[in-house]
Motif scaffolding. Structure first.
Motif, PDB file in Angstrom:
ATOM      1  N   SER A   1      94.898   3.215  -9.341  1.00  0.00           N
ATOM      2  CA  SER A   1      93.879   4.249  -9.165  1.00  0.00           C
ATOM      3  C   SER A   1      94.405   5.630  -9.540  1.00  0.00           C
ATOM      4  CB  SER A   1      93.379   4.253  -7.717  1.00  0.00           C
ATOM      5  OG  SER A   1      94.438   4.492  -6.804  1.00  0.00           O
ATOM      6  N   MET A   2      95.672   5.893  -9.252  1.00  0.00           N
ATOM      7  CA  MET A   2      96.244   7.189  -9.645  1.00  0.00           C
ATOM      8  C   MET A   2      96.384   7.282 -11.160  1.00  0.00           C
ATOM      9  SD  MET A   2      98.975   8.270  -6.688  1.00  0.00           S
ATOM     10  CE  MET A   2      99.843   6.713  -6.553  1.00  0.00           C
ATOM     11  N   VAL A   3      96.709   6.149 -11.783  1.00  0.00           N
ATOM     12  CA  VAL A   3      96.736   6.095 -13.240  1.00  0.00           C
ATOM     13  C   VAL A   3      95.338   6.361 -13.789  1.00  0.00           C
ATOM     14  CG1 VAL A   3      97.060   4.566 -15.228  1.00  0.00           C
ATOM     15  CG2 VAL A   3      98.722   4.557 -13.356  1.00  0.00           C
ATOM     16  N   ALA A   4      94.337   5.782 -13.131  1.00  0.00           N
ATOM     17  CA  ALA A   4      92.950   5.936 -13.580  1.00  0.00           C
ATOM     18  C   ALA A   4      92.505   7.390 -13.550  1.00  0.00           C
ATOM     19  CB  ALA A   4      92.028   5.091 -12.706  1.00  0.00           C
ATOM     20  N   GLY A   5      92.814   8.083 -12.471  1.00  0.00           N
ATOM     21  CA  GLY A   5      92.352   9.460 -12.333  1.00  0.00           C
ATOM     22  C   GLY A   5      93.171  10.475 -13.094  1.00  0.00           C
ATOM     23  N   GLY A   6      94.431  10.125 -13.390  1.00  0.00           N
ATOM     24  CA  GLY A   6      95.321  11.106 -13.985  1.00  0.00           C
ATOM     25  C   GLY A   6      95.695  10.886 -15.427  1.00  0.00           C
ATOM     26  N   THR A   7      95.291   9.748 -16.008  1.00  0.00           N
ATOM     27  CA  THR A   7      95.624   9.478 -17.403  1.00  0.00           C
ATOM     28  C   THR A   7      94.411   8.900 -18.120  1.00  0.00           C
ATOM     29  OG1 THR A   7      96.306   7.145 -17.237  1.00  0.00           O
ATOM     30  CG2 THR A   7      97.926   8.803 -16.593  1.00  0.00           C
ATOM     31  N   SER A   8      94.558   8.709 -19.408  1.00  0.00           N
ATOM     32  CA  SER A   8      93.475   8.125 -20.201  1.00  0.00           C
ATOM     33  C   SER A   8      93.568   6.606 -20.277  1.00  0.00           C
ATOM     34  CB  SER A   8      93.517   8.699 -21.624  1.00  0.00           C
ATOM     35  OG  SER A   8      94.755   8.394 -22.231  1.00  0.00           O
ATOM     36  N   MET A   9      94.518   6.010 -19.570  1.00  0.00           N
ATOM     37  CA  MET A   9      94.677   4.557 -19.616  1.00  0.00           C
ATOM     38  C   MET A   9      93.626   3.840 -18.775  1.00  0.00           C
ATOM     39  SD  MET A   9      97.099   3.376 -21.580  1.00  0.00           S
ATOM     40  CE  MET A   9      97.739   1.838 -20.921  1.00  0.00           C
ATOM     41  N   GLY A  10      93.182   4.470 -17.695  1.00  0.00           N
ATOM     42  CA  GLY A  10      92.187   3.833 -16.847  1.00  0.00           C
ATOM     43  C   GLY A  10      92.804   2.845 -15.877  1.00  0.00           C
ATOM     44  N   GLY A  11      92.162   2.689 -14.724  1.00  0.00           N
ATOM     45  CA  GLY A  11      92.664   1.747 -13.732  1.00  0.00           C
ATOM     46  C   GLY A  11      92.628   0.317 -14.214  1.00  0.00           C
ATOM     47  N   GLY A  12      91.667   0.021 -15.086  1.00  0.00           N
ATOM     48  CA  GLY A  12      91.576  -1.328 -15.627  1.00  0.00           C
ATOM     49  C   GLY A  12      92.768  -1.692 -16.477  1.00  0.00           C
ATOM     50  N   ALA A  13      93.404  -0.681 -17.077  1.00  0.00           N
ATOM     51  CA  ALA A  13      94.591  -0.929 -17.891  1.00  0.00           C
ATOM     52  C   ALA A  13      95.777  -1.348 -17.039  1.00  0.00           C
ATOM     53  CB  ALA A  13      94.950   0.323 -18.691  1.00  0.00           C
ATOM     54  N   VAL A  14      95.709  -1.074 -15.740  1.00  0.00           N
ATOM     55  CA  VAL A  14      96.716  -1.565 -14.795  1.00  0.00           C
ATOM     56  C   VAL A  14      96.232  -2.852 -14.148  1.00  0.00           C
ATOM     57  CG1 VAL A  14      97.959  -1.072 -12.655  1.00  0.00           C
ATOM     58  CG2 VAL A  14      97.618   0.737 -14.343  1.00  0.00           C
TER      59      VAL A  14
ATOM     60  N   GLY B   1      93.236   7.360  -4.398  1.00  0.00           N
ATOM     61  CA  GLY B   1      94.205   7.416  -5.487  1.00  0.00           C
ATOM     62  C   GLY B   1      93.679   8.069  -6.751  1.00  0.00           C
ATOM     63  N   ALA B   2      92.454   7.718  -7.152  1.00  0.00           N
ATOM     64  CA  ALA B   2      91.912   8.271  -8.401  1.00  0.00           C
ATOM     65  C   ALA B   2      91.698   9.784  -8.321  1.00  0.00           C
ATOM     66  CB  ALA B   2      90.614   7.551  -8.770  1.00  0.00           C
ATOM     67  N   PRO B   3      91.094  10.312  -7.252  1.00  0.00           N
ATOM     68  CA  PRO B   3      90.999  11.775  -7.152  1.00  0.00           C
ATOM     69  C   PRO B   3      92.356  12.468  -7.098  1.00  0.00           C
ATOM     70  CG  PRO B   3      89.391  10.755  -5.705  1.00  0.00           C
ATOM     71  CD  PRO B   3      90.269   9.651  -6.220  1.00  0.00           C
ATOM     72  N   ILE B   4      93.331  11.847  -6.419  1.00  0.00           N
ATOM     73  CA  ILE B   4      94.674  12.437  -6.393  1.00  0.00           C
ATOM     74  C   ILE B   4      95.257  12.479  -7.801  1.00  0.00           C
ATOM     75  CG2 ILE B   4      97.062  12.032  -5.664  1.00  0.00           C
ATOM     76  CD1 ILE B   4      95.994  11.123  -2.981  1.00  0.00           C
ATOM     77  N   GLY B   5      95.040  11.406  -8.563  1.00  0.00           N
ATOM     78  CA  GLY B   5      95.489  11.394  -9.951  1.00  0.00           C
ATOM     79  C   GLY B   5      94.854  12.510 -10.759  1.00  0.00           C
ATOM     80  N   ALA B   6      93.566  12.749 -10.526  1.00  0.00           N
ATOM     81  CA  ALA B   6      92.871  13.832 -11.233  1.00  0.00           C
ATOM     82  C   ALA B   6      93.439  15.196 -10.858  1.00  0.00           C
ATOM     83  CB  ALA B   6      91.376  13.776 -10.916  1.00  0.00           C
ATOM     84  N   VAL B   7      93.771  15.360  -9.581  1.00  0.00           N
ATOM     85  CA  VAL B   7      94.364  16.626  -9.124  1.00  0.00           C
ATOM     86  C   VAL B   7      95.736  16.837  -9.756  1.00  0.00           C
ATOM     87  CG1 VAL B   7      95.280  17.857  -7.127  1.00  0.00           C
ATOM     88  CG2 VAL B   7      93.081  16.684  -6.955  1.00  0.00           C
ATOM     89  N   LEU B   8      96.555  15.791  -9.756  1.00  0.00           N
ATOM     90  CA  LEU B   8      97.887  15.901 -10.359  1.00  0.00           C
ATOM     91  C   LEU B   8      97.795  16.228 -11.847  1.00  0.00           C
ATOM     92  CD1 LEU B   8      99.712  12.884  -8.650  1.00  0.00           C
ATOM     93  CD2 LEU B   8      99.955  15.317  -8.117  1.00  0.00           C
TER      94      LEU B   8
END
Length: 326
Positions: free
Chosen positions: A53-66, A261-268
């Motif tokens: 979820s942190m990957v999803a919110g903070g990168t272009s890979m998306g949570g599905g890529a994990v 996790g996703a919002p935290i990723g977006a914040v980071l």
């Protein structure tokens, strides 16, 4: 320092507000007994999405890529179920990240999202209904790996060149609309196959073809994936009726995690510099490549197909990197 601390506090409050709402609904609908049972039974999925979820919110890979590679390679979940789960969980996590991005007033390109999303809606239907049933699961998994790996190779050279980036599209015309509709269409097909892909594919076009800054391209790709994931979730849940056991349980076990996790990723991501984003992205791509080579059984046919996909996407990325629409 006070202004920085105030901004950080504001961003944290946004994350907590979104999470509190989802947690409340989740707790009321399930009840404590069901929650305990689901978390005990499916904690590996929950743990996976803590990072995903942190990957999803903070990168272009998306949570599905994990989610997709971990579920299919390590947890031995069938690819079709992993794909449905990836779309379902991203419809929650990526949406939460997008709401956080909007609340933080982070710059994103809404015109791009509009045109790419329209193409993506058609693409995800075609990928789901026409292509996924006809393609071997290992080919689908390896193709996604080769696509991201080819982009990673080109990204290395782009970072070494350290070329100047623009913030948003300086001009919008028929050509840009056609490019982004087509990009969304192709990305939607990829999402229809593996549950993620429109984000990383659109990100690659933003960075390579339009030379957009990674700090703008990333939140734009997050919002784009959120819309595409919702479309895919609706397609499977309402029309194909294959969102059932055990995918539903995977989803319920992960919802309370991804809305944090996703919002935290977006914040980071909002604090990160463009080269930091690129380094994280390249690390994820490298991990995806290594895990695929180690965990997916390779036959001569799959190896040949992977080389063809890698070569095709590599040529495409090099071509658009040299085209550079401005």
């Amino acid at each position: 320092m006070k202004a920085l601390a105030s901004a950080a506090k504001h961003k944290l409050s946004i994350c907590l507000l979104i999470a509190s709402f989802v947690w409340s609904v989740w707790f009321i609908l399930l009840g404590p007994t069901s929650i305990i049972n689901i978390l005990q039974a499916y904690w590996p999925i929950t743990l996976t999405m803590l990072f995903g979820s942190m990957v999803a919110g903070g990168t272009s890979m998306g949570g599905g890529a994990v989610a997709f590679p971990v579920l299919t390679k390590l947890l031995e979940v069938p690819p079709h179920e992993a794909k449905i789960f990836a779309l379902a969980i991203q419809s929650v996590g990526m949406t939460a990240a997008t709401l956080t991005i909007i609340a933080m007033k982070t710059k994103i390109d809404w015109r791009l999202i509009w045109w790419a999303s329209n193409g993506g809606l058609i693409g995800i239907v075609i990928g789901t209904l026409l292509l996924e049933p006809r393609l071997p699961p290992d080919f689908i998994r390896l193709s996604f790996t080769m696509m991201t790996s080819s982009f990673g190779l080109v990204m290395v050279f782009i970072q070494l060149r350290n070329s100047e980036r623009c913030i948003l599209h300086p001009f919008w015309g028929h050509q840009e609309r056609a490019i982004w509709w087509t990009t969304g269409f192709v990305g939607g097909i990829i999402s229809g196959l593996v549950g993620s892909g429109i984000d990383i594919f659109a990100f690659s076009v933003m960075v390579l073809l339009f030379q957009m800054c990674e700090s703008i391209s990333t939140p734009t790709s997050v919002a784009l994936m959120a819309i595409n994931a919702i479309a895919g979730f609706v397609l499977h849940g309402l029309f194909l009726n294959d969102f059932g056991f055990p995918v539903r349980e995977y989803w319920l076990a992960s919802v309370p995690i991804v809305v944090v996790g996703a919002p935290i990723g977006a914040v980071l991501c909002s604090y990160a510099q463009r080269h930091h984003i690129a380094i994280v992205l390249l690390g994820l791509i490298f991990t995806e490549l290594v895990s695929s080579l180690l965990l997916i059984p390779l036959t001569w046919n799959s190896l040949l197909a992977s080389i063809c996909v890698l070569t095709g996407f590599l040529c495409f990325y090099i071509w658009i990197a040299h085209a550079q629409v401005k």
